[in-house]
Write a protein that holds these residues in place. Structure first.
Motif, PDB file in Angstrom:
ATOM      1  N   ALA A   9       0.842  -1.199   0.000  1.00  0.00           N
ATOM      2  CA  ALA A   9       0.000   0.000   0.000  1.00  0.00           C
ATOM      3  C   ALA A   9       0.873   1.244   0.000  1.00  0.00           C
ATOM      4  O   ALA A   9       1.906   1.302   0.675  1.00  0.00           O
ATOM      5  CB  ALA A   9      -0.929   0.020   1.220  1.00  0.00           C
ATOM      6  N   THR A  10       0.484   2.249  -0.785  1.00  0.00           N
ATOM      7  CA  THR A  10       1.145   3.549  -0.754  1.00  0.00           C
ATOM      8  C   THR A  10       0.337   4.464   0.155  1.00  0.00           C
ATOM      9  O   THR A  10      -0.816   4.173   0.492  1.00  0.00           O
ATOM     10  CB  THR A  10       1.234   4.166  -2.156  1.00  0.00           C
ATOM     11  OG1 THR A  10      -0.100   4.478  -2.605  1.00  0.00           O
ATOM     12  CG2 THR A  10       1.882   3.200  -3.125  1.00  0.00           C
ATOM     13  N   LEU A  11       0.944   5.598   0.541  1.00  0.00           N
ATOM     14  CA  LEU A  11       0.279   6.453   1.531  1.00  0.00           C
ATOM     15  C   LEU A  11       0.722   7.907   1.408  1.00  0.00           C
ATOM     16  O   LEU A  11       1.899   8.192   1.171  1.00  0.00           O
ATOM     17  CB  LEU A  11       0.604   5.955   2.951  1.00  0.00           C
ATOM     18  CG  LEU A  11       0.124   6.827   4.119  1.00  0.00           C
ATOM     19  CD1 LEU A  11      -1.394   6.758   4.262  1.00  0.00           C
ATOM     20  CD2 LEU A  11       0.790   6.387   5.420  1.00  0.00           C
ATOM     21  N   ALA A  12      -0.240   8.826   1.573  1.00  0.00           N
ATOM     22  CA  ALA A  12       0.061  10.245   1.781  1.00  0.00           C
ATOM     23  C   ALA A  12      -0.800  10.710   2.945  1.00  0.00           C
ATOM     24  O   ALA A  12      -2.021  10.478   2.966  1.00  0.00           O
ATOM     25  CB  ALA A  12      -0.244  11.064   0.541  1.00  0.00           C
ATOM     26  N   THR A  13      -0.171  11.328   3.934  1.00  0.00           N
ATOM     27  CA  THR A  13      -0.885  11.840   5.110  1.00  0.00           C
ATOM     28  C   THR A  13      -0.607  13.326   5.250  1.00  0.00           C
ATOM     29  O   THR A  13       0.554  13.744   5.247  1.00  0.00           O
ATOM     30  CB  THR A  13      -0.455  11.109   6.390  1.00  0.00           C
ATOM     31  OG1 THR A  13      -0.819   9.727   6.302  1.00  0.00           O
ATOM     32  CG2 THR A  13      -1.137  11.714   7.614  1.00  0.00           C
ATOM     33  N   CYS A  14      -1.672  14.106   5.359  1.00  0.00           N
ATOM     34  CA  CYS A  14      -1.558  15.559   5.500  1.00  0.00           C
ATOM     35  C   CYS A  14      -2.053  15.973   6.884  1.00  0.00           C
ATOM     36  O   CYS A  14      -3.188  15.655   7.264  1.00  0.00           O
ATOM     37  CB  CYS A  14      -2.382  16.253   4.413  1.00  0.00           C
ATOM     38  SG  CYS A  14      -2.382  18.053   4.514  1.00  0.00           S
ATOM     39  N   TYR A  15      -1.198  16.673   7.625  1.00  0.00           N
ATOM     40  CA  TYR A  15      -1.514  17.148   8.972  1.00  0.00           C
ATOM     41  C   TYR A  15      -1.508  18.670   8.970  1.00  0.00           C
ATOM     42  O   TYR A  15      -0.543  19.287   8.500  1.00  0.00           O
ATOM     43  CB  TYR A  15      -0.489  16.619   9.977  1.00  0.00           C
ATOM     44  CG  TYR A  15      -0.476  17.328  11.311  1.00  0.00           C
ATOM     45  CD1 TYR A  15      -1.210  16.846  12.391  1.00  0.00           C
ATOM     46  CD2 TYR A  15       0.294  18.475  11.506  1.00  0.00           C
ATOM     47  CE1 TYR A  15      -1.188  17.495  13.617  1.00  0.00           C
ATOM     48  CE2 TYR A  15       0.323  19.134  12.717  1.00  0.00           C
ATOM     49  CZ  TYR A  15      -0.414  18.642  13.779  1.00  0.00           C
ATOM     50  OH  TYR A  15      -0.398  19.301  14.989  1.00  0.00           O
ATOM     51  N   VAL A  16      -2.570  19.290   9.466  1.00  0.00           N
ATOM     52  CA  VAL A  16      -2.639  20.752   9.551  1.00  0.00           C
ATOM     53  C   VAL A  16      -2.980  21.160  10.974  1.00  0.00           C
ATOM     54  O   VAL A  16      -3.988  20.713  11.540  1.00  0.00           O
ATOM     55  CB  VAL A  16      -3.699  21.329   8.588  1.00  0.00           C
ATOM     56  CG1 VAL A  16      -3.773  22.853   8.738  1.00  0.00           C
ATOM     57  CG2 VAL A  16      -3.381  20.957   7.145  1.00  0.00           C
ATOM     58  N   ASN A  17      -2.136  21.998  11.569  1.00  0.00           N
ATOM     59  CA  ASN A  17      -2.397  22.566  12.891  1.00  0.00           C
ATOM     60  C   ASN A  17      -3.208  23.844  12.702  1.00  0.00           C
ATOM     61  O   ASN A  17      -2.746  24.796  12.072  1.00  0.00           O
ATOM     62  CB  ASN A  17      -1.077  22.863  13.606  1.00  0.00           C
ATOM     63  CG  ASN A  17      -1.277  23.335  15.031  1.00  0.00           C
ATOM     64  OD1 ASN A  17      -1.965  24.318  15.289  1.00  0.00           O
ATOM     65  ND2 ASN A  17      -0.659  22.630  15.964  1.00  0.00           N
ATOM     66  N   HIS A  18      -4.421  23.883  13.238  1.00  0.00           N
ATOM     67  CA  HIS A  18      -5.310  25.021  13.017  1.00  0.00           C
ATOM     68  C   HIS A  18      -4.827  26.289  13.708  1.00  0.00           C
ATOM     69  O   HIS A  18      -5.148  27.396  13.262  1.00  0.00           O
ATOM     70  CB  HIS A  18      -6.717  24.685  13.526  1.00  0.00           C
ATOM     71  CG  HIS A  18      -7.352  23.538  12.816  1.00  0.00           C
ATOM     72  ND1 HIS A  18      -8.490  22.904  13.266  1.00  0.00           N
ATOM     73  CD2 HIS A  18      -7.006  22.885  11.672  1.00  0.00           C
ATOM     74  CE1 HIS A  18      -8.818  21.930  12.446  1.00  0.00           C
ATOM     75  NE2 HIS A  18      -7.931  21.899  11.469  1.00  0.00           N
ATOM     76  N   ALA A  19      -4.088  26.161  14.804  1.00  0.00           N
ATOM     77  CA  ALA A  19      -3.690  27.336  15.580  1.00  0.00           C
ATOM     78  C   ALA A  19      -2.529  28.085  14.951  1.00  0.00           C
ATOM     79  O   ALA A  19      -2.557  29.308  14.806  1.00  0.00           O
ATOM     80  CB  ALA A  19      -3.350  26.927  17.011  1.00  0.00           C
ATOM     81  N   ASN A  20      -1.479  27.346  14.551  1.00  0.00           N
ATOM     82  CA  ASN A  20      -0.284  28.018  14.045  1.00  0.00           C
ATOM     83  C   ASN A  20      -0.080  27.871  12.539  1.00  0.00           C
ATOM     84  O   ASN A  20       0.869  28.417  11.981  1.00  0.00           O
ATOM     85  CB  ASN A  20       0.965  27.529  14.788  1.00  0.00           C
ATOM     86  CG  ASN A  20       1.165  26.020  14.685  1.00  0.00           C
ATOM     87  OD1 ASN A  20       0.708  25.390  13.745  1.00  0.00           O
ATOM     88  ND2 ASN A  20       1.856  25.445  15.666  1.00  0.00           N
ATOM     89  N   GLY A  21      -0.969  27.111  11.871  1.00  0.00           N
ATOM     90  CA  GLY A  21      -0.885  26.977  10.423  1.00  0.00           C
ATOM     91  C   GLY A  21       0.207  26.054   9.924  1.00  0.00           C
ATOM     92  O   GLY A  21       0.451  25.972   8.716  1.00  0.00           O
ATOM     93  N   LYS A  22       0.877  25.354  10.824  1.00  0.00           N
ATOM     94  CA  LYS A  22       1.939  24.437  10.392  1.00  0.00           C
ATOM     95  C   LYS A  22       1.329  23.197   9.738  1.00  0.00           C
ATOM     96  O   LYS A  22       0.414  22.588  10.273  1.00  0.00           O
ATOM     97  CB  LYS A  22       2.829  24.041  11.572  1.00  0.00           C
ATOM     98  CG  LYS A  22       3.648  25.204  12.120  1.00  0.00           C
ATOM     99  CD  LYS A  22       4.631  24.751  13.159  1.00  0.00           C
ATOM    100  CE  LYS A  22       5.417  25.932  13.743  1.00  0.00           C
ATOM    101  NZ  LYS A  22       6.190  26.641  12.741  1.00  0.00           N
ATOM    102  N   CYS A  23       1.862  22.845   8.585  1.00  0.00           N
ATOM    103  CA  CYS A  23       1.356  21.704   7.827  1.00  0.00           C
ATOM    104  C   CYS A  23       2.507  20.746   7.526  1.00  0.00           C
ATOM    105  O   CYS A  23       3.593  21.174   7.120  1.00  0.00           O
ATOM    106  CB  CYS A  23       0.719  22.186   6.520  1.00  0.00           C
ATOM    107  SG  CYS A  23       0.239  20.865   5.380  1.00  0.00           S
TER     108      CYS A  23
END
Length: 379
Positions: free
Chosen positions: A89-103
């Motif tokens: 299986a391949t994978l892409a995971t996107c994480y976004v912090n709502h407070a500081n905008g870090k992705c």
């Protein structure tokens, strides 16, 4: 405070009943994590592998597990194809912090990850991590309102492979050009994801094709709503709850006649009744300075619930306005008074459960399934 809107579309490989690609999404008030995984092959087996991969990644990243541990767990769990020597299986995971905008975007053998800002493609710098001999790539960026991240499986980039027009598949450059044109022409993301999947489907006609998934993550400012429903159990809490309502971020709603009287008394303001909103199915709505909507209580909440459950589409003005506000909100807070109106008791339940509590609980569950963050505070 930021939030993420998620849109996606999928197609199955020709002849398969299930899609071998999986999308998993988890959202809290503080962060959003979305994962897209493509299981090797197609059908049930691919679906199981991609579901396992996406579920593990999304849950672990949401709980701030170090990325080396995340992928160690995934790699240890998933087998490797002995013939091709590649992961199942391949994978892409996107994480976004709502407070500081870090992705953070993590990629494992994933074909298409694109970041657009102001309708222009931004080249992402990728950091290479080696986990159990496998290459994991991480991109770090601070996101702004209006930014969009696209995650696509190879069913899109390889669509049409073997045809005279696209012997090597639709390709990354064509995807980028298509997205650029659509974004410049202000096509909404739901339509964009559907269009790309339909395009892949059209290109795959006459070929075996593959599963295809397009996921779009749109960054924007968060929209909040706070709804005060019913009087507090203790009168001394009236002022506390009213102040919490008025100091809350975003839109404000008062739900219930007695509730509005309490707010009037605490604030020294009057509710202006809109008599033109009276109908056969509901009482009128009202307006108050600093409050976006004042409605009746139980009838309005019942109509909202029945509408969401597809039981009844008949809505009063208050219920329709409240539904519109709920649909456009990301974080919904109910300030629920515990004082029980005997007229609203359901004889099928024990004496301390009111219809009001049941309605709010059920509406909250529906909203959470729709991707909303719902908080209920009792007083």
């Amino acid at each position: 405070m930021l939030t993420c809107e998620i849109y996606y579309a999928q197609k199955n490989k020709n002849g398969e009943e299930v899609c071998g690609d999986t999308i998993k999404l988890k959202k809290t008030e503080d962060k959003t994590v979305v994962s897209v995984s493509d299981g090797l092959g197609s059908g049930i087996k691919a679906s199981i592998l991609s579901t396992l991969t996406a579920s593990m990644a999304t849950t672990m990243v949401l709980h701030d597990v170090p990325i080396s541990e995340v992928f160690s767990s995934i790699i240890s769990t998933l087998p490797t194809c002995k013939v091709r020597g590649i992961s199942y299986a391949t994978l892409a995971t996107c994480y976004v912090n709502h407070a500081n905008g870090k992705c953070h975007i993590f990629e494992y053998d994933f074909p298409v990850v694109l970041f657009f800002r102001d309708n222009k493609l931004v080249e992402l710098k990728k950091i290479e991590h080696i986990v159990q001999g496998r290459k994991i790539y991480e991109s770090r960026i601070e996101v702004n309102p209006g930014d969009t991240i696209f995650l696509m499986t190879d069913g899109v980039s390889q669509a049409g492979m073997g045809t005279p027009r696209f012997p090597f598949g639709f390709g990354l450059e064509n995807i980028i050009q298509e997205l650029r044109n659509l974004l410049i022409n202000k096509v909404d993301l739901r339509s964009i994801t559907n269009h790309l999947v339909r395009l892949a489907e059209a290109l795959d006609r006459g070929t075996k094709g593959d599963d295809a998934t397009v996921c779009a993550v749109k960054i924007r400012e968060r929209r909040n709503i706070t709804i005060m429903v019913g009087p507090p159990e203790k009168k001394e809490n009236d002022k506390i709850v009213v102040e919490k309502l008025m100091n809350s971020e975003g839109k404000k709603v008062i739900c219930g006649g007695t509730t509005s009287q309490i707010v009037e008394k605490i604030l020294g303001k009057q509710v202006e009744i809109d008599f033109s909103s009276i109908s056969e199915v509901s009482p009128p709505i009202g307006y108050m300075e600093g409050v976006d909507l004042v409605t009746e209580g139980i009838i309005t909440l019942s109509q909202v619930f029945r509408y969401y459950e597809d039981q009844d589409s008949t809505l009063g003005v208050g219920a329709q306005k409240l539904i519109d506000m709920l649909d456009e909100s990301d974080v919904i807070t109910f300030l629920v008074g515990r004082a029980i109106n005997p007229a609203h008791q359901n004889p099928l339940f024990t004496h301390d459960i009111s219809l009001k509590f049941r309605l709010i609980h059920d509406i909250s569950q529906i909203l959470e399934k729709r991707g909303k963050v719902v908080k209920i505070e009792y007083y």
